[in-house]
Scaffold this motif. Structure first.
Motif, PDB file in Angstrom:
ATOM      1  N   THR A   1       2.641   6.973  -7.071  1.00 28.98           N
ATOM      2  CA  THR A   1       3.088   7.613  -5.834  1.00 28.98           C
ATOM      3  C   THR A   1       2.093   8.681  -5.395  1.00 28.98           C
ATOM      4  OG1 THR A   1       4.368   9.262  -7.053  1.00 28.98           O
ATOM      5  CG2 THR A   1       5.511   7.243  -6.398  1.00 28.98           C
ATOM      6  N   LYS A   2       0.983   8.719  -6.073  1.00 27.99           N
ATOM      7  CA  LYS A   2      -0.010   9.767  -5.841  1.00 27.99           C
ATOM      8  C   LYS A   2      -0.497   9.804  -4.394  1.00 27.99           C
ATOM      9  CE  LYS A   2      -4.166  11.610  -8.008  1.00 27.99           C
ATOM     10  NZ  LYS A   2      -5.121  11.415  -9.093  1.00 27.99           N
ATOM     11  N   PHE A   3      -0.622   8.640  -3.763  1.00 33.11           N
ATOM     12  CA  PHE A   3      -1.172   8.583  -2.410  1.00 33.11           C
ATOM     13  C   PHE A   3      -0.113   8.230  -1.370  1.00 33.11           C
ATOM     14  CE2 PHE A   3      -4.641   7.485  -5.353  1.00 33.11           C
ATOM     15  CZ  PHE A   3      -5.438   8.590  -5.127  1.00 33.11           C
ATOM     16  N   GLY A   4       1.164   8.468  -1.689  1.00 32.52           N
ATOM     17  CA  GLY A   4       2.228   8.188  -0.743  1.00 32.52           C
ATOM     18  C   GLY A   4       3.111   7.040  -1.199  1.00 32.52           C
ATOM     19  N   THR A   5       3.879   6.502  -0.259  1.00 33.18           N
ATOM     20  CA  THR A   5       4.882   5.500  -0.603  1.00 33.18           C
ATOM     21  C   THR A   5       4.537   4.091  -0.142  1.00 33.18           C
ATOM     22  OG1 THR A   5       6.100   6.026   1.417  1.00 33.18           O
ATOM     23  CG2 THR A   5       6.775   7.180  -0.600  1.00 33.18           C
ATOM     24  N   SER A   6       3.330   3.859   0.309  1.00 38.78           N
ATOM     25  CA  SER A   6       3.001   2.523   0.823  1.00 38.78           C
ATOM     26  C   SER A   6       3.125   1.446  -0.246  1.00 38.78           C
ATOM     27  CB  SER A   6       1.608   2.498   1.457  1.00 38.78           C
ATOM     28  OG  SER A   6       0.633   2.846   0.519  1.00 38.78           O
ATOM     29  N   SER A   7       2.735   1.738  -1.476  1.00 38.97           N
ATOM     30  CA  SER A   7       2.862   0.724  -2.527  1.00 38.97           C
ATOM     31  C   SER A   7       4.335   0.482  -2.865  1.00 38.97           C
ATOM     32  CB  SER A   7       2.089   1.121  -3.787  1.00 38.97           C
ATOM     33  OG  SER A   7       2.612   2.309  -4.340  1.00 38.97           O
ATOM     34  N   LEU A   8       5.152   1.520  -2.749  1.00 42.44           N
ATOM     35  CA  LEU A   8       6.583   1.367  -2.996  1.00 42.44           C
ATOM     36  C   LEU A   8       7.222   0.503  -1.915  1.00 42.44           C
ATOM     37  CD1 LEU A   8       7.567   5.047  -3.966  1.00 42.44           C
ATOM     38  CD2 LEU A   8       6.672   3.225  -5.431  1.00 42.44           C
ATOM     39  N   ARG A   9       6.859   0.758  -0.659  1.00 44.05           N
ATOM     40  CA  ARG A   9       7.390  -0.037   0.454  1.00 44.05           C
ATOM     41  C   ARG A   9       6.975  -1.493   0.328  1.00 44.05           C
ATOM     42  NH1 ARG A   9       5.424   4.198   3.589  1.00 44.05           N
ATOM     43  NH2 ARG A   9       3.790   2.830   4.371  1.00 44.05           N
ATOM     44  N   THR A  10       5.705  -1.726   0.018  1.00 44.52           N
ATOM     45  CA  THR A  10       5.207  -3.094  -0.112  1.00 44.52           C
ATOM     46  C   THR A  10       5.939  -3.828  -1.220  1.00 44.52           C
ATOM     47  OG1 THR A  10       3.036  -2.448   0.708  1.00 44.52           O
ATOM     48  CG2 THR A  10       3.162  -4.504  -0.544  1.00 44.52           C
ATOM     49  N   HIS A  11       6.179  -3.148  -2.321  1.00 40.52           N
ATOM     50  CA  HIS A  11       6.878  -3.788  -3.437  1.00 40.52           C
ATOM     51  C   HIS A  11       8.272  -4.236  -3.005  1.00 40.52           C
ATOM     52  CE1 HIS A  11       8.304  -4.754  -7.408  1.00 40.52           C
ATOM     53  NE2 HIS A  11       9.331  -3.940  -7.226  1.00 40.52           N
TER      54      HIS A  11
ATOM     55  N   ALA B   1       9.499  -4.554   0.102  1.00 40.84           N
ATOM     56  CA  ALA B   1       9.466  -5.434   1.270  1.00 40.84           C
ATOM     57  C   ALA B   1       8.971  -6.839   0.949  1.00 40.84           C
ATOM     58  CB  ALA B   1       8.590  -4.818   2.360  1.00 40.84           C
ATOM     59  N   GLU B   2       8.063  -6.974  -0.034  1.00 41.76           N
ATOM     60  CA  GLU B   2       7.412  -8.262  -0.232  1.00 41.76           C
ATOM     61  C   GLU B   2       7.379  -8.788  -1.667  1.00 41.76           C
ATOM     62  OE1 GLU B   2       3.471  -7.816   1.334  1.00 41.76           O
ATOM     63  OE2 GLU B   2       4.203  -7.057   3.243  1.00 41.76           O
ATOM     64  N   ALA B   3       7.239  -7.909  -2.646  1.00 38.03           N
ATOM     65  CA  ALA B   3       6.878  -8.376  -3.981  1.00 38.03           C
ATOM     66  C   ALA B   3       8.003  -8.425  -5.011  1.00 38.03           C
ATOM     67  CB  ALA B   3       5.740  -7.518  -4.529  1.00 38.03           C
ATOM     68  N   CYS B   4       9.010  -7.566  -4.896  1.00 35.67           N
ATOM     69  CA  CYS B   4      10.036  -7.508  -5.933  1.00 35.67           C
ATOM     70  C   CYS B   4      10.832  -8.808  -5.953  1.00 35.67           C
ATOM     71  CB  CYS B   4      10.976  -6.325  -5.718  1.00 35.67           C
ATOM     72  SG  CYS B   4      12.166  -6.133  -7.054  1.00 35.67           S
ATOM     73  N   ARG B   5      10.836  -9.464  -7.098  1.00 32.37           N
ATOM     74  CA  ARG B   5      11.543 -10.752  -7.216  1.00 32.37           C
ATOM     75  C   ARG B   5      12.993 -10.568  -7.640  1.00 32.37           C
ATOM     76  NH1 ARG B   5       6.976 -14.824  -9.674  1.00 32.37           N
ATOM     77  NH2 ARG B   5       5.444 -14.367  -8.067  1.00 32.37           N
ATOM     78  N   SER B   6      13.359  -9.349  -8.015  1.00 28.99           N
ATOM     79  CA  SER B   6      14.716  -9.105  -8.509  1.00 28.99           C
ATOM     80  C   SER B   6      15.668  -8.572  -7.441  1.00 28.99           C
ATOM     81  CB  SER B   6      14.675  -8.110  -9.674  1.00 28.99           C
ATOM     82  OG  SER B   6      13.891  -8.628 -10.720  1.00 28.99           O
TER      83      SER B   6
ATOM     84  N   PHE C   1      16.489  -3.201   4.060  1.00 28.05           N
ATOM     85  CA  PHE C   1      15.384  -2.253   3.919  1.00 28.05           C
ATOM     86  C   PHE C   1      14.349  -2.457   5.026  1.00 28.05           C
ATOM     87  CE2 PHE C   1      11.035  -1.582   2.316  1.00 28.05           C
ATOM     88  CZ  PHE C   1      11.064  -0.194   2.235  1.00 28.05           C
ATOM     89  N   LEU C   2      13.995  -3.693   5.290  1.00 20.99           N
ATOM     90  CA  LEU C   2      13.001  -3.985   6.320  1.00 20.99           C
ATOM     91  C   LEU C   2      13.449  -3.475   7.683  1.00 20.99           C
ATOM     92  CD1 LEU C   2      11.912  -7.550   5.205  1.00 20.99           C
ATOM     93  CD2 LEU C   2      10.520  -5.469   5.138  1.00 20.99           C
ATOM     94  N   LEU C   3      14.733  -3.543   7.958  1.00 18.05           N
ATOM     95  CA  LEU C   3      15.250  -3.058   9.234  1.00 18.05           C
ATOM     96  C   LEU C   3      15.183  -1.538   9.352  1.00 18.05           C
ATOM     97  CD1 LEU C   3      18.335  -5.389   9.734  1.00 18.05           C
ATOM     98  CD2 LEU C   3      16.172  -5.427  11.001  1.00 18.05           C
ATOM     99  N   THR C   4      15.183  -0.841   8.214  1.00 16.59           N
ATOM    100  CA  THR C   4      15.141   0.618   8.258  1.00 16.59           C
ATOM    101  C   THR C   4      13.723   1.169   8.379  1.00 16.59           C
ATOM    102  OG1 THR C   4      15.010   0.914   5.856  1.00 16.59           O
ATOM    103  CG2 THR C   4      17.219   0.807   6.845  1.00 16.59           C
ATOM    104  N   MET C   5      12.749   0.321   8.144  1.00 11.53           N
ATOM    105  CA  MET C   5      11.368   0.801   8.183  1.00 11.53           C
ATOM    106  C   MET C   5      10.961   1.145   9.608  1.00 11.53           C
ATOM    107  SD  MET C   5       9.660  -1.754   5.380  1.00 11.53           S
ATOM    108  CE  MET C   5       8.028  -1.330   5.839  1.00 11.53           C
ATOM    109  N   LYS C   6      10.286   2.230   9.755  1.00 10.57           N
ATOM    110  CA  LYS C   6       9.804   2.654  11.072  1.00 10.57           C
ATOM    111  C   LYS C   6       8.534   1.912  11.413  1.00 10.57           C
ATOM    112  CE  LYS C   6      11.642   7.298  10.646  1.00 10.57           C
ATOM    113  NZ  LYS C   6      11.325   8.715  10.593  1.00 10.57           N
ATOM    114  N   LYS C   7       8.256   1.816  12.689  1.00 16.35           N
ATOM    115  CA  LYS C   7       7.010   1.190  13.124  1.00 16.35           C
ATOM    116  C   LYS C   7       5.849   2.067  12.680  1.00 16.35           C
ATOM    117  CE  LYS C   7       4.502  -0.547  17.051  1.00 16.35           C
ATOM    118  NZ  LYS C   7       4.421  -0.698  18.487  1.00 16.35           N
TER     119      LYS C   7
END
Length: 132
Positions: free
Chosen positions: A56-66, A68-73, A82-88
């Motif tokens: 989380t050192k450089f923000g939450t982009s890796s958390l959002r990507t996980h 939004a796209e990568a978490c299989r569980s 979650f995707l609907l809550t994301m801001k543009k």
């Protein structure tokens, strides 16, 4: 290492963790454990679904990507919510549909284009109108 150096290191770590609540304004934190874990001196967020650990050192982009796209569980409904809550975010090209804005823009267009009201009775357009 002297006692003062150890104290200095602890103070530095306290300063780093004191910044965490400020960074936790993002909706993405709802999908991660409250407490960060420290792995080899590096604080990481833990996914509530798959237990994956992320920087989380450089923000939450890796958390959002996980989430939004990568978490299989994660369940599909939860991911979609979650995707609907994301801001543009222009830098990422993400877009969130806003029903109120869409309705207002549609009304302005129809007025400007002078579209006759009879057009709104078209059977192909009716389901969309009913959903508004």
């Amino acid at each position: 290492m002297s006692t003062s150096e150890g104290s200095k290191t602890a103070d530095s770590m306290d300063e780093d963790t004191s910044q965490v609540p400020h960074a936790r304004r993002s909706k993405v934190w709802e999908h991660y454990e409250q407490e960060l874990v420290v792995v080899e001196g590096d604080p990481k967020a833990v996914c509530k679904y798959c237990r994956g650990q992320f920087h989380t050192k450089f923000g939450t982009s890796s958390l959002r990507t996980h989430i939004a796209e990568a978490c299989r569980s994660i369940e599909d409904a939860c991911r979609k919510s979650f995707l609907l809550t994301m801001k543009k975010m222009p830098s990422e090209g993400l877009l969130v549909f806003d029903e109120k804005v869409s309705r207002e823009l549609m009304v302005k267009f129809c007025i400007h284009a002078e579209i006759p009201f009879i057009k709104f009775e078209d059977p192909h357009l009716q389901p969309w109108i009913d959903s508004l």
